[in-house]
Write a protein that holds these residues in place. Sequence first.
Motif, short mmCIF file in Angstrom:
data_model
loop_
_atom_site.label_atom_id
_atom_site.label_comp_id
_atom_site.label_asym_id
_atom_site.label_seq_id
_atom_site.Cartn_x
_atom_site.Cartn_y
_atom_site.Cartn_z
N LYS A 14 6.31 -5.67 10.55
CA LYS A 14 5.11 -4.68 11.21
C LYS A 14 4.64 -3.79 10.05
CE LYS A 14 3.06 -2.06 14.02
NZ LYS A 14 3.70 -0.89 14.81
N CYS A 15 3.20 -3.90 9.94
CA CYS A 15 2.76 -3.37 8.79
C CYS A 15 1.57 -2.33 8.92
CB CYS A 15 2.01 -4.19 7.72
SG CYS A 15 1.37 -3.77 6.15
N SER A 16 1.47 -1.09 8.38
CA SER A 16 0.30 -0.15 8.54
C SER A 16 -0.25 0.17 7.24
CB SER A 16 0.89 1.05 9.15
OG SER A 16 1.39 0.90 10.43
N CYS A 17 -1.62 0.04 7.15
CA CYS A 17 -2.37 0.32 5.85
C CYS A 17 -3.22 1.64 6.26
CB CYS A 17 -3.21 -0.77 5.37
SG CYS A 17 -2.08 -2.26 5.04
N TYR A 18 -2.98 2.43 4.85
CA TYR A 18 -3.92 3.79 5.23
C TYR A 18 -4.52 3.68 3.91
CZ TYR A 18 0.39 4.54 7.98
OH TYR A 18 1.36 4.54 8.94
N SER A 19 -5.75 4.63 3.90
CA SER A 19 -6.74 4.71 2.95
C SER A 19 -6.73 6.32 2.89
CB SER A 19 -8.07 4.10 3.17
OG SER A 19 -8.84 4.27 1.94
N ASP A 20 -6.85 6.80 1.62
CA ASP A 20 -6.89 8.35 1.68
C ASP A 20 -8.45 8.53 1.60
OD1 ASP A 20 -7.23 10.93 0.53
OD2 ASP A 20 -5.45 10.68 -0.88
N LYS A 21 -9.09 9.18 2.62
CA LYS A 21 -10.28 9.49 2.73
C LYS A 21 -11.05 10.18 1.36
CE LYS A 21 -10.48 8.81 7.63
NZ LYS A 21 -10.64 9.30 8.81
N ARG A 22 -10.36 11.17 0.73
CA ARG A 22 -10.54 11.93 -0.33
C ARG A 22 -11.05 11.11 -1.32
NH1 ARG A 22 -5.25 15.33 -0.81
NH2 ARG A 22 -4.45 13.25 -0.70
N LEU A 23 -10.35 9.72 -1.58
CA LEU A 23 -10.85 9.01 -2.77
C LEU A 23 -12.24 8.34 -2.47
CD1 LEU A 23 -7.35 7.66 -3.31
CD2 LEU A 23 -8.43 9.26 -4.72
N LYS A 24 -12.56 8.15 -1.27
CA LYS A 24 -13.89 7.62 -0.94
C LYS A 24 -13.75 5.88 -1.60
CE LYS A 24 -16.56 11.78 -0.95
NZ LYS A 24 -17.67 12.58 -1.46
N LEU A 25 -12.94 5.26 -1.38
CA LEU A 25 -12.62 3.94 -1.67
C LEU A 25 -12.58 3.11 -0.25
CD1 LEU A 25 -9.87 4.24 -4.28
CD2 LEU A 25 -12.32 3.89 -4.66
N ASN A 26 -13.14 1.72 -0.33
CA ASN A 26 -12.89 0.95 0.91
C ASN A 26 -11.82 0.09 0.90
OD1 ASN A 26 -13.56 -0.82 -1.13
ND2 ASN A 26 -15.44 -1.69 -0.14
N VAL A 27 -10.75 0.53 0.29
CA VAL A 27 -9.52 -0.36 0.36
C VAL A 27 -8.23 0.59 0.85
CG1 VAL A 27 -10.26 -1.83 -1.79
CG2 VAL A 27 -8.95 0.39 -2.05
N ASP A 28 -7.36 -0.14 1.33
CA ASP A 28 -6.04 0.80 1.59
C ASP A 28 -5.43 1.04 0.37
OD1 ASP A 28 -3.82 -1.58 1.28
OD2 ASP A 28 -5.62 -2.42 1.45
N THR A 29 -4.88 2.40 0.14
CA THR A 29 -4.46 3.04 -0.94
C THR A 29 -2.84 3.17 -0.67
OG1 THR A 29 -4.78 5.42 -0.08
CG2 THR A 29 -6.42 4.30 -1.41
N LYS A 30 -2.59 2.88 0.43
CA LYS A 30 -0.79 2.91 0.55
C LYS A 30 -0.65 2.26 1.93
CE LYS A 30 -0.79 7.42 2.90
NZ LYS A 30 -0.36 8.96 2.87
N TYR A 31 0.62 1.75 2.07
CA TYR A 31 1.12 1.14 3.10
C TYR A 31 2.64 1.15 3.32
CZ TYR A 31 3.01 -2.72 0.01
OH TYR A 31 3.70 -3.57 -0.76
N THR A 32 2.98 1.01 4.57
CA THR A 32 4.21 1.21 5.15
C THR A 32 4.59 -0.16 5.70
OG1 THR A 32 4.08 2.11 7.10
CG2 THR A 32 4.64 3.54 5.19
N LEU A 33 5.60 -0.98 5.40
CA LEU A 33 5.90 -2.32 6.21
C LEU A 33 7.46 -2.45 6.35
CD1 LEU A 33 4.32 -5.31 4.66
CD2 LEU A 33 6.83 -5.59 5.45
#
Length: 330
Positions: free
Chosen positions: A205-224
């Motif tokens: 089970k994986c969840s990916c997150y992107s820090d919106k403050r960075l304004k990047l179009n990639v996941d910046t962290k994940y929990t798995l």
Amino acid sequence: MKKNILFIGLGGAGQRHLRIIYKKYGNKFKYFAYRKKRKTNYLDQNFIHYSDVYLNDIYPINYISLDFIDKLKFDYVFISNPTAYHYKFFILFVKKKTRIFIEKPLIFPLNKFSLIKNSNAIFLVGYQRRLTSIFLNLSSEIKQKYNEIHKITINVNSYVPSWHKYENYKDLYACKRNLGGGALLTECHEIDMVLALFGLPNSIKCSCYSDKRLKLNVDTKYTLIANYERFQVIFNVNMFNKNIKRLFIISYNNKKSSLYDLNNNFRKSHAHISKKRYFRNDTNPFEKQIDLFFKSKKSDFKNELEKVYMNNLFLKKSFQSANRKIQINL
């Protein structure tokens, strides 16, 4: 006669390999390079960038075009371009029977696995952290106490802006989706370690997150969460956290635990929280990796095929789980 060695990409990773190889093997090779963009000039061993020093000033490199790659036979190739392009060049050299080194990870269509398997390709994927003495000691403890494991927690923080101080971090492949960036593909060393230790889990089970403050179009962290038959392995990974760490925590059924600090090279047990066992400083794991690549026999690479398949499947299923927000069986 000198053997031909080709570098695909000469950014930070590619230049590290070039530097090690030239220092250890010197004029044993004739050096070639293909670079789509030559925005990075010479980097020294501390990754200090010399914008006015060209790589040709330091190394006897012959730059070649993409078309010329097909016309020349190479004995060795180092693929160190962005993740999204690894497979394109890998499959090209599989057909040429070249010995191939690929930066991690190698992501490929699952229906192409039989093509790779039947090619008898000789290749190594660059997961050098698996070669460190602290990981070998961690592996030994797990082997001895496998039946006592309750849970394993892996906490990883890195900070992308500090990686290449000579360029804007937003230009790095790690921060661009179209180049194969994002936390899951970039910070996958510990995934490789877990697969090397235990093989594929039953489900993830994986969840990916992107820090919106960075304004990047990639996941910046994940929990798995990887569910094995006897225990879970939990990954908490963030590639934009200044509190740098790589921790591998083994919790046992008797409520004791072992903490391995992979960055600072020590083990600490729950029973003796103030006592630390430091491991010897490794020979540079990148050098170990290069020696392994050059000196191993063809038969020594057979296990690499299984490892690369597991890594590829695990990462693809992790993305599926994150996108669909469900647990997925492997």
